[in-house]
Design a protein around this motif. Structure first.
Motif: not given
Ligand SMILES: Nc1ncnc2c1ncn2[C@@H]1O[C@H](COP(=O)(O)OP(=O)(O)OP(=O)(O)O)[C@@H](O)[C@H]1O
Ligand SMILES: [Mg+2]
Lengths: 232, 295
Positions: B51, B153, B157-158
């Motif tokens: 991230s 993104r 996210d996955k």
């Protein structure tokens, strides 16, 4: 010291092995408990030793009614009671010395205080050479003497002995009875269960006679010569 | 510690054959628990690494268009990006560099000249800046047709979702291991109580408190657990090292290097102590409950 009021006892859901037992033992007294085999002597002693509860009636020990006691109070009370079991109940993996020292150790005595004292007592009961022997290697009479030494090691206020001299010769039996007598003289209340009518006659202490779960107090000369011929 | 791991003086539990299997089972349990803990922490570190790099580090992609002047588009985009507050740096990635990035997928000697390869701009976001990436993307598309801010993104996210599910799974496995350990300990103690019932009775009748008897069981069993936990943990750590080494040696690896981090190391080292404490507590409960049935 000890008071039974209308005490009854049964094992599980079985029949009552003790019925309506009432008696009172004064502090410092010395009683024999006798009666035919299966009469309930050992069962009565189990109530005294706080190993079983009565199924009815009141048992009072040291001025306290047993069923009213908290569970946490029982160990302290048991430490004031010395018991010689009919089947000895020694710990097989501990030496004679360790077996006898156990009550002191459990009560929290220091090792240095324990062992001198224990060795002397074992010497006195004639086991000076067997202090390190494990119970399985001892004879019946020797085991019995270890059991007796364990019962008296912490100077109990109440001494209970179930056939304490059954497995040894008369001479050693007498010697141990004299030990009980000595303890009695310094204030210990003693109850000895025995079949040995000779022994009872010899010592002349009061006798509780148990038959079919019922208790009577008898004078010395009222005892039957043999249990099987007792008409009562 | 002496008291904690002391011998069971009167009960001599250490002579029981029936409880010797316990350390082996505990070792297996700790092995599995250590692997789940390792996985849990490595994963959570990896997720926060991704991230971080992915949000600090964005790419702008300018679609290939044979009719347009791509170089001008790149210059325009870089100018716009550099002027945006919160962007620390915007750097066009040269054609050669792009080809290099694609090399693992297309091979070294592919004839790339004619391929419709998009132009890329690396954008580094300044630390501690809150930037509205969606708004920036809109502005960029307006100013430079064909330009698109790749904010990673959806992909991220996955990945995070996947990571979190695996973490839940690991936590579930830990819980299961804990339950199984407790059950095993309960059975071992019950066996011990039955095997030693006579000795327990004698101790009880000569005035031993419940605590005195319970402590002998507690000490013995927590020592067994601890001694079983150590080899289990050591083997698990070795396995994790080997696994990490294998991952590290994969060429052009897609996986980031795994690390359990300092919290992970502490959790792993605490494992034997925790299992010893869990055993101690369980044993105590079981023994006291059984003693309460005596007068
Ligand atoms: N644990 C037990 N469970 C069920 N019944 C028992 C148990 N112990 C003793 N009994 C029964 O209680 C009765 C009294 O037994 P107890 O052992 O008190 O007799 P006793 O007078 O001590 O006999 P002895 O002189 O042979 O030692 C007997 O009928 C016996 O079968
Ligand atoms: Mg009897």
């Amino acid at each position: 010291m000890v008071r039974f009021e209308n005490v009854g006892m049964r094992y599980g859901l079985g029949p009552e092995v003790l019925r309506d037992i009432s008696f009172h033992l004064r502090p410092g007294s010395f009683h024999f408990l006798t009666g035919p085999t299966g009469a309930g002597k050992s069962s009565l002693l189990k109530l005294l030793a706080l190993s079983h509860r009565p199924s009815r009636g009141l048992v009072t020990l040291f001025n306290k009614e047993v069923s009213s006691l908290d569970r946490e109070d029982l160990p302290a009370m048991r430490r004031k009671i010395g018991v010689v079991y009919q089947d000895f109940r020694l710990l097989d993996h501990l030496s004679a010395l360790e077996n006898v020292a156990l009550p002191l150790k459990i009560a929290g005595a220091k090792n240095s205080q324990i062992y001198q004292h224990v060795a002397e007592l074992l010497e006195w009961v004639g086991l000076g050479r067997q202090v390190d022997a494990k119970p399985p290697t001892l004879s019946g009479g020797e085991k019995q003497r270890v059991a007796i030494a364990r019962a008296v090691i912490n100077r109990p206020q109440l001494l209970i002995a179930d056939e304490p001299t059954g497995s040894m010769d008369a001479e050693m039996g007498l010697r141990l009875m004299y030990l009980f007598q000595e303890l009695n003289k310094i204030g210990t209340t003693v109850v000895v269960a025995t079949h040995d009518l000779e022994l009872i006659k010899r010592f002349g202490n009061p006798v509780m006679y148990l038959k079919d779960g019922m208790l009577t107090t008898r004078a010395q000369d009222d005892l039957p010569a043999q249990f099987s011929k007792d008409p009562a | 510690m002496i008291q904690f791991f002391g011998k069971s003086a009167e009960l001599q539990l250490e002579k029981d054959a029936s409880t010797r299997y316990l350390p082996v089972v505990i070792a297996a349990m700790i092995f599995l628990a250590a692997l789940s803990i390792g996985g849990l922490f490595a994963l959570s570190n990896a997720i926060s690494d991704w991230s971080e790099t992915l949000t600090d580090n964005l790419t702008v992609e300018i679609a290939f268009d044979p009719a347009a002047d791509l170089d001008k588009k790149v210059t325009d985009a870089v100018a716009l990006l550099s002027a945006t507050p919160g962007v620390a740096n915007a750097r066009p990635i040269e054609q050669d560099e792009t080809l290099q990035l694609l090399e693992p997928f297309l091979g070294k000697n592919a004839a790339l000249g004619g391929l419709p390869i998009p132009r890329l701009i690396e954008v580094i976001i300044a630390e501690d800046s809150a930037i509205d990436l969606a708004a920036l993307n809109e502005k960029l598309t307006e100013a430079v047709p064909g330009a698109r801010l790749d904010i990673h993104r959806p992909w991220l996210d996955k990945m995070v979702l996947l990571g979190r599910s695996i973490q839940f799974l690991a936590a579930g496995i830990m819980l299961l291991i804990g339950c199984v350990t407790v059950i095993i300990v309960i059975f071992a103690v019950r066996t011990g109580l039955i095997m030693h019932s006579e000795v327990i009775q004698v101790l009880h009748l000569i005035g031993a408190r419940d605590n005195y008897i319970a402590e002998q069981f507690q000490n013995y069993f927590s020592r067994l657990s601890f001694l079983g936990a150590l080899p289990g943990l050591i083997v698990a750590i070795i396995v994790m090292f080997i696994f990490n080494f294998l991952v590290g040696s994969l060429e052009a690896s897609m996986l980031p290097p795994l690390s359990v981090g300092i919290e992970g190391v502490i959790a792993l080292l605490l494992l034997p102590i925790l299992v010893a404490l869990l055993t101690r507590y369980t044993v105590r409960r079981v023994v006291l409950k059984s003693l309460r049935r005596m007068m």
